[in-house]
Design an enzyme around this catalytic site. Structure first.
Site, PDB file in Angstrom:
ATOM      1  N   SER A 100       0.860  -1.190   0.000  1.00 56.83           N
ATOM      2  CA  SER A 100       0.000   0.000   0.000  1.00 56.83           C
ATOM      3  C   SER A 100       0.888   1.230   0.000  1.00 56.83           C
ATOM      4  O   SER A 100       1.539   1.542   1.004  1.00 56.83           O
ATOM      5  CB  SER A 100      -0.917   0.000   1.234  1.00 56.83           C
ATOM      6  OG  SER A 100      -1.834  -1.064   1.165  1.00 56.83           O
ATOM      7  N   LYS A 131      -7.424   1.417  -2.885  1.00 58.99           N
ATOM      8  CA  LYS A 131      -7.057   1.047  -1.513  1.00 58.99           C
ATOM      9  C   LYS A 131      -7.227   2.237  -0.577  1.00 58.99           C
ATOM     10  O   LYS A 131      -7.703   2.078   0.563  1.00 58.99           O
ATOM     11  CB  LYS A 131      -5.611   0.543  -1.475  1.00 58.99           C
ATOM     12  CG  LYS A 131      -5.087   0.227  -0.067  1.00 58.99           C
ATOM     13  CD  LYS A 131      -5.924  -0.843   0.639  1.00 58.99           C
ATOM     14  CE  LYS A 131      -5.473  -1.084   2.069  1.00 58.99           C
ATOM     15  NZ  LYS A 131      -4.215  -1.818   2.176  1.00 58.99           N
ATOM     16  N   LYS A 142      -0.767   5.991   7.915  1.00 59.26           N
ATOM     17  CA  LYS A 142       0.014   6.152   6.679  1.00 59.26           C
ATOM     18  C   LYS A 142      -0.903   6.219   5.472  1.00 59.26           C
ATOM     19  O   LYS A 142      -0.754   7.075   4.594  1.00 59.26           O
ATOM     20  CB  LYS A 142       0.995   5.000   6.529  1.00 59.26           C
ATOM     21  CG  LYS A 142       1.800   5.007   5.222  1.00 59.26           C
ATOM     22  CD  LYS A 142       2.222   3.610   4.801  1.00 59.26           C
ATOM     23  CE  LYS A 142       1.046   2.774   4.353  1.00 59.26           C
ATOM     24  NZ  LYS A 142       1.432   1.460   3.806  1.00 59.26           N
TER      25      LYS A 142
END
Length: 300
Positions: free
Chosen positions: A100, A174, A242
Site C-alpha cells: 500500500s 485502496k 500512513k
C-alpha cells in the site's frame, strides 16, 4: 495464465500478510523464490517448497512474476532501484506490487520499470491476515488490462482481484477503502461511547444495531473489540494513518481541497498513536475517551 499452470514466482516481503499469501501460492503448486530483509521470516516457507535467497536481486532473476508486499513506498523504491531488483528483472516479466503506497509512487515505478521492458501492476489488498490466510482478500489492481489478464488467475489464489483502472488506480482504490474503514471505525467508536456514557450497555446497543442500516463489518468486528476492550493489534494504527496521509496527499495532487472526514480521522489516529502507541485501529475508542477526559483501560 491458467490457475493450474505452474508459474515461476518471486515473492519479496514475508511479513504477516506476505507469509500467508506466499504459502497459498506454494500450496497451489507454483515454484517460488522468497526474500525478506529478516531472512528468518522467509525461512519458514522453505518447509513448503520455497527457495530462500539473501538478496532481492537474486530472488527476481528468473521470475515470470514478481510480487511485492512491503511496508511503504520508500521501501519499495529502495528494494527496486537501490538494492538492484529492477536491474535483475527479465524483460517481459510482470511485477505486481501488493504493497500500500502512494498512487504517484506506483505511477513512477511503472514508468521506470517500463523503460527496462518490465510490466507493472499495482494491486494493494484489504482483508487482513485472515483474508490472506483464507484467500479472500479484496485485490484492487491498476495497470494495463492485458497485463492484469496475464496475472489474474495467480491473484485469484489470494483473493478476489478486480481491475479498476490505469497505473496508480489500484492504490487509489485502496485509499478509498481505508477512508471508509477508518471513518466507520471512528463513527462506531463515537456511537458506543455516547451510548455507554449515557447509561446504556454498549454490548447490547451493538447487538440492537446489528441488521439495521448501521450494520457493517466494522460494527460486527471492531465494535466487538471495543466492547471487549481488546485492542491487540490485528490492523495497525500506524499503517492506517500512513494510508490516510497518502489519501490526503493524493487529494492535493488532483486538486481536491477538502476531505474533512479523512483529515479528522487521520488526526484521531495521530492522537491515538502519540497517547497509546500502535494499537489495533479499533483503539480509536481510546483516543475519543482521552479527548473526553474519561478513564481508559486496554486489555492485555
Amino acid at each position: 495464465m491458467a490457475a493450474t499452470t505452474s508459474v515461476n514466482v518471486a515473492f519479496l516481503g514475508i511479513g504477516l500478510m506476505g507469509s500467508r499469501q506466499a504459502k497459498r501460492l506454494l500450496d497451489a503448486g507454483h515454484s517460488m523464490t522468497v526474500w525478506n530483509r529478516s531472512r528468518e521470516k522467509a525461512e519458514a516457507l522453505s518447509a513448503f517448497g520455497a527457495r530462500v535467497v539473501d538478496t532481492a536481486a537474486e530472488a527476481v532473476a528468473d521470475a515470470d512474476v514478481v510480487i511485492l508486499m512491503l511496508e511503504n513506498g520508500r521501501i519499495v523504491t529502495d528494494v527496486l532501484f537501490s538494492q538492484g531488483a529492477a536491474g535483475a528483472l527479465r524483460p517481459g516479466a510482470v511485477l505486481v506490487d501488493m504493497s500500500s503506497i502512494k498512487p504517484a509512487e506506483a505511477q513512477e515505478h511503472a514508468k521506470r520499470l517500463a523503460e527496462r521492458g518490465v510490466h507493472h501492476i499495482d494491486a494493494p489488498v484489504s482483508g487482513g491476515t485472515l483474508g490472506a490466510e483464507q484467500g479472500t482478500l479484496a485485490i484492487m489492481a491498476g495497470g494495463e488490462s492485458d497485463m492484469f489478464d496475464r496475472v489474474e488467475s495467480l491473484l485469484a489464489i489470494m483473493g478476489r482481484p478486480v481491475h479498476v483502472g490505469p497505473h496508480g488506480a489500484g492504490q487509489l482504490a485502496k485509499l478509498a477503502n481505508q477512508i471508509i474503514v477508518g471513518v466507520t471505525i471512528g463513527a462506531v467508536a463515537e456511537a458506543l461511547l455516547l451510548a455507554q456514557r449515557g447509561g446504556a450497555d454498549p454490548a447490547k446497543v451493538r447487538e440492537a444495531l446489528r441488521g439495521g442500516f448501521a450494520e457493517s463489518r466494522i460494527l460486527e468486528l471492531h465494535g466487538q473489540r471495543m466492547v471487549e476492550r481488546d485492542f491487540a493489534t490485528k490492523g495497525r494504527s500506524v499503517t492506517h494513518l500512513k494510508d490516510l496521509d497518502n489519501a490526503l496527499d493524493a487529494a492535493e495532487r488532483i486538486d481536491l481541497d477538502a476531505l474533512p472526514y479523512t483529515a479528522l480521522t487521520a488526526d484521531l489516529f495521530r492522537g491515538l498513536i502519540d497517547y497509546a502507541g500502535d494499537l489495533d485501529h479499533s483503539g480509536l475508542l481510546v483516543e475519543l475517551e482521552r479527548r473526553n477526559a474519561l478513564g481508559s483501560s486496554i486489555k492485555s
